[in-house]
Write a protein that holds these residues in place. Structure first.
Motif, mmCIF file in Angstrom:
data_model
loop_
_atom_site.group_PDB
_atom_site.id
_atom_site.type_symbol
_atom_site.label_atom_id
_atom_site.label_comp_id
_atom_site.label_asym_id
_atom_site.label_seq_id
_atom_site.Cartn_x
_atom_site.Cartn_y
_atom_site.Cartn_z
ATOM 1 N N MET A 1 0.818 -1.193 0.000
ATOM 2 C CA MET A 1 0.000 0.000 0.000
ATOM 3 C C MET A 1 0.870 1.269 0.000
ATOM 4 O O MET A 1 0.551 2.229 -0.677
ATOM 5 C CB MET A 1 -0.925 -0.036 1.228
ATOM 6 C CG MET A 1 -1.847 1.121 1.308
ATOM 7 S SD MET A 1 -3.007 1.062 -0.045
ATOM 8 C CE MET A 1 -4.126 2.305 0.421
ATOM 9 N N VAL A 2 1.957 1.223 0.767
ATOM 10 C CA VAL A 2 2.866 2.369 0.812
ATOM 11 C C VAL A 2 3.500 2.592 -0.551
ATOM 12 O O VAL A 2 3.641 3.726 -1.011
ATOM 13 C CB VAL A 2 3.936 2.168 1.906
ATOM 14 C CG1 VAL A 2 4.976 3.264 1.861
ATOM 15 C CG2 VAL A 2 3.286 2.102 3.278
ATOM 16 N N ARG A 3 3.828 1.508 -1.218
ATOM 17 C CA ARG A 3 4.431 1.611 -2.550
ATOM 18 C C ARG A 3 3.476 2.283 -3.538
ATOM 19 O O ARG A 3 3.893 3.104 -4.352
ATOM 20 C CB ARG A 3 4.845 0.226 -3.036
ATOM 21 C CG ARG A 3 5.534 0.237 -4.378
ATOM 22 C CD ARG A 3 6.132 -1.137 -4.683
ATOM 23 N NE ARG A 3 6.613 -1.246 -6.017
ATOM 24 C CZ ARG A 3 7.794 -0.785 -6.435
ATOM 25 N NH1 ARG A 3 8.587 -0.181 -5.585
ATOM 26 N NH2 ARG A 3 8.173 -0.916 -7.679
ATOM 27 N N PHE A 4 2.184 1.946 -3.471
ATOM 28 C CA PHE A 4 1.197 2.558 -4.356
ATOM 29 C C PHE A 4 1.081 4.054 -4.070
ATOM 30 O O PHE A 4 0.981 4.868 -4.995
ATOM 31 C CB PHE A 4 -0.177 1.879 -4.196
ATOM 32 C CG PHE A 4 -1.236 2.488 -5.078
ATOM 33 C CD1 PHE A 4 -1.281 2.187 -6.429
ATOM 34 C CD2 PHE A 4 -2.167 3.371 -4.563
ATOM 35 C CE1 PHE A 4 -2.242 2.749 -7.255
ATOM 36 C CE2 PHE A 4 -3.131 3.939 -5.376
ATOM 37 C CZ PHE A 4 -3.172 3.622 -6.724
ATOM 38 N N ILE A 5 1.107 4.435 -2.796
ATOM 39 C CA ILE A 5 1.005 5.848 -2.435
ATOM 40 C C ILE A 5 2.222 6.619 -2.937
ATOM 41 O O ILE A 5 2.091 7.715 -3.495
ATOM 42 C CB ILE A 5 0.828 6.012 -0.909
ATOM 43 C CG1 ILE A 5 -0.538 5.460 -0.489
ATOM 44 C CG2 ILE A 5 0.970 7.463 -0.491
ATOM 45 C CD1 ILE A 5 -0.736 5.349 1.005
#
Length: 117
Positions: A1-5
């Motif tokens: 999720m952090v990577r997508f953000i």
């Protein structure tokens, strides 16, 4: 999720820079810019792989340059879905694809992947 953000933030910077540098690429508001980055991320995850497979023969013939057209198509598709984001044709779309790609590439050089880290 952090990577997508993080990827959405990098895409947002790339799209903002493309709108600032290129005539024919524009946003009506900051909310449109945020929405465009998120929608472009979703389109790149779902539609782009299909386009890359379908256009593989012409991509090979053009030595990979047709991927610029594929990236411009995904940016144009994002503009079609979002009313506050405007791309006026193929050339501004290719320019936006180049600017966004260079920003993503340069950010990738500074942001370490958690698998490498």
């Amino acid at each position: 999720m952090v990577r997508f953000i993080v990827q959405a933030l990098v895409t947002m910077v790339g799209l903002w820079l493309a709108a600032a540098l290129l005539p024919g690429v524009a946003f009506t508001s900051t909310g449109s810019l945020i929405a465009a980055a998120i929608i472009l991320g979703i389109i790149n995850a779902v539609v782009r792989p299909v386009l890359v497979v379908v256009t593989f023969p012409i991509t090979v013939i053009t030595l990979g340059l047709f991927l610029l057209v594929v990236n411009a198509a995904t940016i144009g598709l994002t503009a079609m879905f979002l009313g506050g984001f405007v791309v006026d044709g193929l050339w501004p779309g290719i320019g936006a694809a180049i600017v966004t790609g260079v920003v993503s590439w340069s950010a990738g050089a500074f942001i370490q992947d958690e698998a490498k880290g």
